[in-house]
Design an enzyme around this catalytic site. Structure first.
Site, PDB file in Angstrom:
ATOM      1  N   ASP A 102       0.855  -1.312  -0.236  1.00 42.04           N
ATOM      2  CA  ASP A 102      -0.473  -0.166   0.440  1.00 42.04           C
ATOM      3  C   ASP A 102       1.164   1.344   0.389  1.00 42.04           C
ATOM      4  OD1 ASP A 102      -1.613  -2.222   1.899  1.00 42.04           O
ATOM      5  OD2 ASP A 102      -3.262  -0.798   0.726  1.00 42.04           O
ATOM      6  N   LYS A 154      -1.146  -5.031   3.649  1.00 39.29           N
ATOM      7  CA  LYS A 154      -2.431  -5.722   4.469  1.00 39.29           C
ATOM      8  C   LYS A 154      -1.244  -6.616   5.803  1.00 39.29           C
ATOM      9  CE  LYS A 154      -5.741  -5.346   4.234  1.00 39.29           C
ATOM     10  NZ  LYS A 154      -6.006  -4.816   4.650  1.00 39.29           N
TER      11      LYS A 154
HETATM   12  O1  MRU Z   1      -7.433  -3.295   2.424  1.00 37.25           O
HETATM   13  P1  MRU Z   1      -7.332  -4.116   1.322  1.00 37.25           P
HETATM   14  O2  MRU Z   1      -7.888  -5.108   0.708  1.00 37.25           O
HETATM   15  O3  MRU Z   1      -7.506  -2.200   0.872  1.00 37.25           O
HETATM   16  O4  MRU Z   1      -5.340  -3.671   0.980  1.00 37.25           O
HETATM   17  C1  MRU Z   1      -4.782  -4.600  -0.101  1.00 37.25           C
HETATM   18  C2  MRU Z   1      -3.519  -4.580   0.485  1.00 37.25           C
HETATM   19  O5  MRU Z   1      -3.291  -4.672   1.630  1.00 37.25           O
HETATM   20  C3  MRU Z   1      -3.250  -5.433  -0.926  1.00 37.25           C
HETATM   21  O6  MRU Z   1      -1.473  -6.319  -0.955  1.00 37.25           O
HETATM   22  C4  MRU Z   1      -2.210  -3.867  -1.788  1.00 37.25           C
HETATM   23  O7  MRU Z   1      -3.255  -3.066  -1.360  1.00 37.25           O
HETATM   24  C5  MRU Z   1      -1.282  -4.014  -3.025  1.00 37.25           C
HETATM   25  S1  MRU Z   1      -2.864  -4.348  -4.004  1.00 37.25           S
HETATM   26  C6  MRU Z   1      -2.020  -4.342  -5.959  1.00 37.25           C
END
Ligand code: MRU
Length: 347
Positions: free
Chosen positions: A238, A249
């Site tokens: 992220d 995550k």
């Molecule tokens: O809470 P989320 O589902 O938006 O979190 C998503 C993640 O942590 C992904 O691993 C990250 O955004 C990369 S997506 C290409």
């Protein structure tokens, strides 16, 4: 190959897959209202760092198309939409990166220009962000596939696939590209409590394409690695800081620590739009979500005492010493990260 289009621009409307309904139902939502898109990001109908950036950019385009008045009014309405969208989720930097791009177009537009031309430029910018994301993911796939060997078993966490991007995916993009090159790989997907993106989305995506996938619960990672069942870890991100800290995550840090313990290379696949050259690790905002996500399974079955205090951080921070490489569309950054990431983003 199945083409998943998680987000699609339909000229004056946005259509997206409501990922909360997967894998039970492939439900599309269509709206002309930027506020509806903001709510979809907050509720995680649309989720994953690149996907929320792309969706927010299109939401800004919706605000431009559907606002009334002359240029000053339309410009003000669009800036209001940008402010609203920037408050949807705090951690993924792609959201702010995309909104900043949109804002630059809005602010640089000449005040004596026409509303039609203004709207056209705003829509064009959103479309470019979308198209660039798909191209970028395919490039990440090509770069990353080089570290994947025939016969590898790759563990991934959460969903960094087509459903988390404009298409193709980042971590799953690497897996897809290796598979398309004919490498006989297998995937282990962690379920990813509490929102279950791994169980619901990653398994669904990989099964659509026939890539072999086995599901484990998050707490099985140590055992599975200790048995030598994992050759590599590839996850998305992220936010990646210049220091090499990786925000992803919740649960990613545990996996990285275990990978370090068992000598399993831990890779992060992310576009350069996920690299944040400005924020220091102590200033990163980790989203704290509704405690009910932890007390219940998917908003339904209560699995604890109703009023138990809960912690629900949606992301964690993996320190650079646990990261083997950050796979971007412009190459793989390796330690020392400050140097290699700066080279990759040209700063
Ligand atoms: O809470 P989320 O589902 O938006 O979190 C998503 C993640 O942590 C992904 O691993 C990250 O955004 C990369 S997506 C290409």
């Amino acid at each position: 190959m199945l083409e998943v289009k998680p987000i699609e621009w339909l000229g004056d409307r946005l259509r997206w897959i409501n990922t909360l309904e997967l894998p039970w139902k492939l439900e599309y939502v269509t709206s002309t209202d930027y506020e509806r898109v903001a709510v979809a990001i907050e509720r995680m109908e649309i989720r994953g760092a690149p996907a929320i950036g792309v969706a927010a950019a299109f939401a800004v385009a919706l605000a431009a198309i559907h606002s009334q008045g002359g240029l000053p009014e339309v410009r003000e309405a669009v800036l209001k939409a940008i402010r609203r969208l920037s408050r949807t989720r705090p951690t993924a930097v792609n959201l702010f990166w995309a909104l900043e791009r949109m804002e630059r177009v809005v602010r640089s537009f000449p005040s004596d220009g026409s509303v039609e031309e203004f709207v056209r430029r705003v829509v064009e910018e959103a479309k470019s962000i979308y198209e660039e994301d798909i191209r970028t993911n395919k490039a990440i796939g090509r770069v990353g596939a080089e570290v994947i060997e025939d016969g590898d078993t790759i563990l991934t966490h959460c969903n960094a696939g087509a459903l988390a991007t404009a298409g193709y995916g980042t971590a799953l993009g690497v897996i897809r590209a290796a598979w398309e090159e004919g490498k006989r790989i297998k995937v282990i997907a962690t379920e990813t409590r509490p929102v279950l993106q791994g169980a619901r989305l990653t398994v669904w995506e990989l099964r659509q394409e026939g890539i072999p996938v086995t599901l484990i619960t998050d707490n099985m990672v140590g055992y599975v690695m200790s048995k030598g069942l994992v050759d590599k870890v590839v996850v998305g991100a992220d936010r990646v800081l210049l220091s090499g800290h990786v925000i992803n995550k919740i649960g990613t840090y545990v996996i990285a620590a275990l990978a370090g313990r068992h000598g399993v290379p831990f890779y992060v696949a992310a576009p350069t739009s996920t690299i944040d050259p400005r924020t220091k690790v102590e200033d990163v905002v980790i989203e704290e979500r509704n405690p009910e996500e932890v007390r219940r399974v998917l908003g339904k079955l209560l699995i604890t005492v109703p009023d138990v205090p809960v912690l629900n951080p949606a992301f964690d921070i993996t320190p650079p010493e646990l990261v083997e490489g950050v796979i971007t569309e412009k190459g793989i950054a390796r330690r020392p990260f400050e140097e290699s990431l700066r080279r990759i983003i040209g700063k």
